[in-house]
Design a protein around this motif. Sequence first.
Motif, mmCIF file in Angstrom:
data_model
loop_
_atom_site.group_PDB
_atom_site.id
_atom_site.type_symbol
_atom_site.label_atom_id
_atom_site.label_comp_id
_atom_site.label_asym_id
_atom_site.label_seq_id
_atom_site.Cartn_x
_atom_site.Cartn_y
_atom_site.Cartn_z
ATOM 1 N N ARG A 40 -1.782 -6.399 1.152
ATOM 2 C CA ARG A 40 -0.883 -5.244 1.047
ATOM 3 C C ARG A 40 -1.403 -4.250 0.020
ATOM 4 N NH1 ARG A 40 3.116 -7.984 -0.059
ATOM 5 N NH2 ARG A 40 3.491 -7.468 -2.258
ATOM 6 N N TRP A 41 -1.938 -4.745 -1.105
ATOM 7 C CA TRP A 41 -2.502 -3.850 -2.125
ATOM 8 C C TRP A 41 -3.668 -3.040 -1.543
ATOM 9 C CZ3 TRP A 41 -3.210 -8.085 -6.466
ATOM 10 C CH2 TRP A 41 -1.928 -8.530 -6.861
ATOM 11 N N ALA A 42 -4.498 -3.712 -0.748
ATOM 12 C CA ALA A 42 -5.641 -3.018 -0.145
ATOM 13 C C ALA A 42 -5.169 -1.913 0.797
ATOM 14 C CB ALA A 42 -6.526 -4.017 0.599
ATOM 15 N N ARG A 43 -4.087 -2.190 1.519
ATOM 16 C CA ARG A 43 -3.548 -1.156 2.420
ATOM 17 C C ARG A 43 -2.998 0.015 1.625
ATOM 18 N NH1 ARG A 43 -0.157 -4.024 4.741
ATOM 19 N NH2 ARG A 43 1.823 -3.141 4.014
ATOM 20 N N TYR A 44 -2.304 -0.293 0.517
ATOM 21 C CA TYR A 44 -1.821 0.793 -0.339
ATOM 22 C C TYR A 44 -2.994 1.618 -0.867
ATOM 23 C CZ TYR A 44 2.764 -1.541 -0.579
ATOM 24 O OH TYR A 44 3.981 -2.107 -0.297
ATOM 25 N N LEU A 45 -4.077 0.933 -1.240
ATOM 26 C CA LEU A 45 -5.250 1.613 -1.800
ATOM 27 C C LEU A 45 -5.827 2.622 -0.814
ATOM 28 C CD1 LEU A 45 -7.549 1.810 -3.959
ATOM 29 C CD2 LEU A 45 -8.693 -0.042 -2.693
ATOM 30 N N VAL A 46 -6.068 2.196 0.424
ATOM 31 C CA VAL A 46 -6.687 3.101 1.403
ATOM 32 C C VAL A 46 -5.725 4.213 1.797
ATOM 33 C CG1 VAL A 46 -8.280 1.345 2.269
ATOM 34 C CG2 VAL A 46 -6.042 1.588 3.337
ATOM 35 N N ASN A 47 -4.400 3.920 1.814
ATOM 36 C CA ASN A 47 -3.435 4.967 2.137
ATOM 37 C C ASN A 47 -3.398 6.045 1.052
ATOM 38 O OD1 ASN A 47 -2.592 3.996 4.618
ATOM 39 N ND2 ASN A 47 -0.937 2.763 3.754
ATOM 40 N N GLU A 48 -3.463 5.621 -0.210
ATOM 41 C CA GLU A 48 -3.469 6.588 -1.302
ATOM 42 C C GLU A 48 -4.718 7.460 -1.238
ATOM 43 O OE1 GLU A 48 -1.121 7.329 -3.142
ATOM 44 O OE2 GLU A 48 0.176 5.609 -3.494
ATOM 45 N N ARG A 49 -5.841 6.860 -0.919
ATOM 46 C CA ARG A 49 -7.081 7.625 -0.802
ATOM 47 C C ARG A 49 -6.979 8.645 0.338
ATOM 48 N NH1 ARG A 49 -11.670 2.871 -1.444
ATOM 49 N NH2 ARG A 49 -11.644 2.799 -3.735
ATOM 50 N N GLU A 77 -2.128 11.059 -6.536
ATOM 51 C CA GLU A 77 -2.410 9.969 -5.606
ATOM 52 C C GLU A 77 -3.612 9.168 -6.100
ATOM 53 O OE1 GLU A 77 -0.342 9.309 -3.487
ATOM 54 O OE2 GLU A 77 0.673 11.140 -2.836
ATOM 55 N N GLY A 78 -4.544 9.853 -6.771
ATOM 56 C CA GLY A 78 -5.696 9.155 -7.333
ATOM 57 C C GLY A 78 -5.301 8.167 -8.422
ATOM 58 N N ARG A 79 -4.294 8.512 -9.227
ATOM 59 C CA ARG A 79 -3.818 7.571 -10.256
ATOM 60 C C ARG A 79 -3.196 6.335 -9.614
ATOM 61 N NH1 ARG A 79 -2.216 12.505 -12.558
ATOM 62 N NH2 ARG A 79 -0.052 12.223 -11.863
ATOM 63 N N HIS A 80 -2.465 6.539 -8.523
ATOM 64 C CA HIS A 80 -1.894 5.391 -7.816
ATOM 65 C C HIS A 80 -2.995 4.528 -7.217
ATOM 66 C CE1 HIS A 80 2.124 7.751 -7.118
ATOM 67 N NE2 HIS A 80 1.822 7.580 -8.381
ATOM 68 N N GLU A 81 -4.041 5.173 -6.736
ATOM 69 C CA GLU A 81 -5.189 4.443 -6.193
ATOM 70 C C GLU A 81 -5.813 3.549 -7.260
ATOM 71 O OE1 GLU A 81 -9.764 5.543 -4.980
ATOM 72 O OE2 GLU A 81 -8.212 7.077 -4.755
ATOM 73 N N GLU A 82 -5.935 4.057 -8.470
ATOM 74 C CA GLU A 82 -6.509 3.269 -9.570
ATOM 75 C C GLU A 82 -5.665 2.037 -9.875
ATOM 76 O OE1 GLU A 82 -6.904 5.826 -12.885
ATOM 77 O OE2 GLU A 82 -8.357 7.173 -11.929
ATOM 78 N N HIS A 83 -4.350 2.176 -9.747
ATOM 79 C CA HIS A 83 -3.453 1.047 -10.024
ATOM 80 C C HIS A 83 -3.771 -0.113 -9.088
ATOM 81 C CE1 HIS A 83 0.353 -1.056 -10.893
ATOM 82 N NE2 HIS A 83 0.421 -1.249 -9.581
#
Length: 388
Positions: A40-49, A77-83
């Motif tokens: 799920r984290w990986a999906r959040y990561l690509v969605n934020e990007r 959105e980049g800050r959320h990606e870093e999280h």
Amino acid sequence: MRVLARPETVPLVSVERFPPHRLEATLSAPAVPTARDRKRWARYLVNERAEAAVYRQLASRRSGEEREILLALADAEGRHEEHWLTLLGGEPARPPRPDAGTVVLAWMAKRFGSIFVLALAQNAEGRSPYESEPFATPRMAADEKIHHEVVRGLAARGRRRLSGTFRAAVFGANDGLVSNLALILGIGATGAAPQFVLFSGVAGLLAGALSMGAGEFVSVRSQRELLEATEPNNFADTALPHLDLDANELALVYRTRGMAEVEALDTARRIIAEAHDADQSTPYQRPIELADDHEVVGGAWGAALSSFLFFASGAIIPVLPWLFGLSGLAAVVTALVLVGVALMSTGAMVGLLSGGPPLRRALRQLLIGYGAAAITYLLGLLFGVSMG
């Protein structure tokens, strides 16, 4: 005395890698992340990007303040990606594809960059899962809500520019679809010949399109004239240099526009002082700030033409089966299918641009159109039976 053993704890991830504002998510999260969590984290990561790329793409087609706002959204959105990248401990070996909605949004941003993209982005921001996500910080959930309002504000600018002509276009197309479908089905239910049904449909198209165009022209022109009559003007500017700086009635003018008494008096004194100081060889005119109501209403000719063309484009659809030689039940079913698709399309478009759920708006349009057609069809059947 027996000494109790200290229970063994399993750390989530190394706390050192987290800035203080990110620890709040880990402290309230489950003790051990599962494989499903990491997926799920990986999906959040690509969605934020992907969302950040959408905002940058939109920013590349704009300038000034709107460009800066969109770039700031991309940075957020980049800050959320870093999280999520920090939680994952680095780049995932096989990152998943972004959600389908995000992919569509990115595709549209590259090719259109229009109000539709911002409307879709507004809906996407409103569906953020972070509020119920135990590994997301409260700050991230709050960010997404603010992003929703920011994108809504950007989309509202485009909606204001579209509203006058777009309203006429949508209403025209919808009226053409519903009224001509109801007319054709009502006449067809009486048992009239296919040629008569076709003629009735064409006549209904022309009559309705002309009526809609004329009505829209009169409506918009009247509204613009009403706005012009209520706007401030320079009618009394030539009298300003002769007014007393301390005792004058110009303050009453500003009070009628909603200013408080003190503010109105200060404004009046400033305007009169400028008039006294101005070159008396030319008539003094104070600057007038006009509202953007005219932009919202739109142009009379543009609204009339849009209404005419879109009514005609909607009204021709239920005529098509008879125009291509169909008759009877086959023509009726084909007309219902064609009109149903068109009604759902216009409803979804309205929902999209208004920031509402497109499917709900589409179904509402469909039910209204089919309901009107069903009533006239039943009346036609009754009339045909009584005539027979």
